[in-house]
Write a protein that holds these residues in place. Sequence first.
Motif, PDB file in Angstrom:
ATOM      1  N   ARG A  40     -71.185   0.641 -69.095  1.00 35.01           N
ATOM      2  CA  ARG A  40     -71.387   1.541 -70.238  1.00 35.01           C
ATOM      3  C   ARG A  40     -71.883   2.893 -69.731  1.00 35.01           C
ATOM      4  O   ARG A  40     -72.570   2.963 -68.719  1.00 35.01           O
ATOM      5  CB  ARG A  40     -72.405   0.962 -71.202  1.00 35.01           C
ATOM      6  CG  ARG A  40     -72.109  -0.461 -71.633  1.00 35.01           C
ATOM      7  CD  ARG A  40     -71.180  -0.504 -72.825  1.00 35.01           C
ATOM      8  NE  ARG A  40     -71.041  -1.852 -73.353  1.00 35.01           N
ATOM      9  CZ  ARG A  40     -70.003  -2.635 -73.108  1.00 35.01           C
ATOM     10  NH1 ARG A  40     -69.060  -2.236 -72.318  1.00 35.01           N
ATOM     11  NH2 ARG A  40     -69.906  -3.827 -73.646  1.00 35.01           N
ATOM     12  N   THR A  41     -71.560   3.942 -70.450  1.00 28.50           N
ATOM     13  CA  THR A  41     -72.057   5.281 -70.125  1.00 28.50           C
ATOM     14  C   THR A  41     -72.826   5.802 -71.329  1.00 28.50           C
ATOM     15  O   THR A  41     -72.846   5.166 -72.384  1.00 28.50           O
ATOM     16  CB  THR A  41     -70.895   6.249 -69.805  1.00 28.50           C
ATOM     17  OG1 THR A  41     -70.158   6.498 -71.009  1.00 28.50           O
ATOM     18  CG2 THR A  41     -69.980   5.693 -68.727  1.00 28.50           C
ATOM     19  N   ASN A  42     -73.424   6.971 -71.188  1.00 20.38           N
ATOM     20  CA  ASN A  42     -74.151   7.561 -72.303  1.00 20.38           C
ATOM     21  C   ASN A  42     -73.234   8.363 -73.226  1.00 20.38           C
ATOM     22  O   ASN A  42     -73.692   9.012 -74.153  1.00 20.38           O
ATOM     23  CB  ASN A  42     -75.312   8.421 -71.803  1.00 20.38           C
ATOM     24  CG  ASN A  42     -74.854   9.555 -70.929  1.00 20.38           C
ATOM     25  OD1 ASN A  42     -73.675   9.692 -70.615  1.00 20.38           O
ATOM     26  ND2 ASN A  42     -75.796  10.387 -70.516  1.00 20.38           N
ATOM     27  N   ILE A  43     -71.940   8.308 -72.973  1.00 18.02           N
ATOM     28  CA  ILE A  43     -70.948   8.963 -73.826  1.00 18.02           C
ATOM     29  C   ILE A  43     -70.335   7.902 -74.736  1.00 18.02           C
ATOM     30  O   ILE A  43     -69.842   6.875 -74.254  1.00 18.02           O
ATOM     31  CB  ILE A  43     -69.857   9.653 -72.984  1.00 18.02           C
ATOM     32  CG1 ILE A  43     -70.489  10.705 -72.075  1.00 18.02           C
ATOM     33  CG2 ILE A  43     -68.792  10.268 -73.889  1.00 18.02           C
ATOM     34  CD1 ILE A  43     -69.551  11.274 -71.039  1.00 18.02           C
ATOM     35  N   ASP A  44     -70.368   8.153 -76.030  1.00 15.95           N
ATOM     36  CA  ASP A  44     -69.861   7.198 -77.006  1.00 15.95           C
ATOM     37  C   ASP A  44     -68.415   6.815 -76.696  1.00 15.95           C
ATOM     38  O   ASP A  44     -67.561   7.684 -76.501  1.00 15.95           O
ATOM     39  CB  ASP A  44     -69.967   7.798 -78.411  1.00 15.95           C
ATOM     40  CG  ASP A  44     -69.634   6.798 -79.500  1.00 15.95           C
ATOM     41  OD1 ASP A  44     -70.056   5.629 -79.379  1.00 15.95           O
ATOM     42  OD2 ASP A  44     -68.952   7.187 -80.460  1.00 15.95           O
ATOM     43  N   LYS A  45     -68.142   5.524 -76.654  1.00 10.40           N
ATOM     44  CA  LYS A  45     -66.816   4.949 -76.436  1.00 10.40           C
ATOM     45  C   LYS A  45     -66.216   5.257 -75.059  1.00 10.40           C
ATOM     46  O   LYS A  45     -65.015   5.112 -74.862  1.00 10.40           O
ATOM     47  CB  LYS A  45     -65.839   5.373 -77.538  1.00 10.40           C
ATOM     48  CG  LYS A  45     -66.221   4.859 -78.904  1.00 10.40           C
ATOM     49  CD  LYS A  45     -65.156   5.173 -79.914  1.00 10.40           C
ATOM     50  CE  LYS A  45     -65.555   4.634 -81.277  1.00 10.40           C
ATOM     51  NZ  LYS A  45     -64.525   4.856 -82.270  1.00 10.40           N
ATOM     52  N   THR A  47     -66.257   3.973 -71.411  1.00  4.78           N
ATOM     53  CA  THR A  47     -66.650   2.818 -70.621  1.00  4.78           C
ATOM     54  C   THR A  47     -65.814   2.779 -69.355  1.00  4.78           C
ATOM     55  O   THR A  47     -64.644   3.170 -69.370  1.00  4.78           O
ATOM     56  CB  THR A  47     -66.409   1.525 -71.434  1.00  4.78           C
ATOM     57  OG1 THR A  47     -67.049   1.661 -72.703  1.00  4.78           O
ATOM     58  CG2 THR A  47     -66.959   0.321 -70.739  1.00  4.78           C
ATOM     59  N   TYR A  78     -59.081  -2.232 -78.322  1.00  7.54           N
ATOM     60  CA  TYR A  78     -59.592  -0.869 -78.487  1.00  7.54           C
ATOM     61  C   TYR A  78     -58.490   0.078 -78.968  1.00  7.54           C
ATOM     62  O   TYR A  78     -58.126   1.028 -78.282  1.00  7.54           O
ATOM     63  CB  TYR A  78     -60.170  -0.354 -77.160  1.00  7.54           C
ATOM     64  CG  TYR A  78     -61.253  -1.237 -76.591  1.00  7.54           C
ATOM     65  CD1 TYR A  78     -62.499  -1.306 -77.201  1.00  7.54           C
ATOM     66  CD2 TYR A  78     -61.030  -1.994 -75.448  1.00  7.54           C
ATOM     67  CE1 TYR A  78     -63.501  -2.120 -76.691  1.00  7.54           C
ATOM     68  CE2 TYR A  78     -62.032  -2.801 -74.922  1.00  7.54           C
ATOM     69  CZ  TYR A  78     -63.261  -2.864 -75.553  1.00  7.54           C
ATOM     70  OH  TYR A  78     -64.248  -3.666 -75.049  1.00  7.54           O
ATOM     71  N   ASP A  80     -58.571   2.419 -80.988  1.00  8.94           N
ATOM     72  CA  ASP A  80     -59.056   3.772 -81.245  1.00  8.94           C
ATOM     73  C   ASP A  80     -59.393   4.521 -79.959  1.00  8.94           C
ATOM     74  O   ASP A  80     -59.970   5.600 -80.002  1.00  8.94           O
ATOM     75  CB  ASP A  80     -60.290   3.725 -82.143  1.00  8.94           C
ATOM     76  CG  ASP A  80     -61.452   2.966 -81.514  1.00  8.94           C
ATOM     77  OD1 ASP A  80     -61.196   2.055 -80.690  1.00  8.94           O
ATOM     78  OD2 ASP A  80     -62.612   3.271 -81.835  1.00  8.94           O
ATOM     79  N   ARG A  81     -59.020   3.971 -78.819  1.00  7.24           N
ATOM     80  CA  ARG A  81     -59.357   4.587 -77.537  1.00  7.24           C
ATOM     81  C   ARG A  81     -58.109   4.823 -76.694  1.00  7.24           C
ATOM     82  O   ARG A  81     -57.088   4.184 -76.884  1.00  7.24           O
ATOM     83  CB  ARG A  81     -60.300   3.691 -76.733  1.00  7.24           C
ATOM     84  CG  ARG A  81     -61.617   3.455 -77.423  1.00  7.24           C
ATOM     85  CD  ARG A  81     -62.550   2.703 -76.539  1.00  7.24           C
ATOM     86  NE  ARG A  81     -63.698   2.221 -77.292  1.00  7.24           N
ATOM     87  CZ  ARG A  81     -64.744   1.669 -76.731  1.00  7.24           C
ATOM     88  NH1 ARG A  81     -64.809   1.539 -75.431  1.00  7.24           N
ATOM     89  NH2 ARG A  81     -65.749   1.260 -77.462  1.00  7.24           N
TER      90      ARG A  81
END
Length: 152
Positions: A40-45, A47, A78, A80-81
Amino acid sequence: LIDADVAQPTIPHRLGLTPGKGLLDMLSDPSIPLSECLLRTNIDKFTILPAGTPHARSTELLASEAMSRLVADLTNRYPDRVVIFDTPPLLASSESRVLATYLGQVLFVVEADRTAQATINEALSTIESCPVVMTVLNKARRTADAPYGYRH
């Protein structure tokens, strides 16, 4: 973002993350769940799926039915990604050519003033089956008479 440059993975390190299990681990051991490998990163969605543990049969694993299932799972799970595969150069390894068979689009990066036209043509011929291939000219220099690459 999938670090599919399995011979020389760099993505987690460049982003300051500690890689662990990843793509090759999942492909060689179906009992390893995707959730156990994602960083996970600190940026939404946003990964990261690291390359994982090096494997002597990496090309075979990437060409396997397990890889086909993983790609289908990622696109269905996913919707939406955008799923991005970072691969090695096309002519440097067979892994990128195998991966291109799963992809809907390829972004082909060419280094200006360094990559020969024959090399570009050869590389592009290896991914003719991909429906959309886009190119980016990288490291192009501006000149006084053509500030944006245009000739007056």
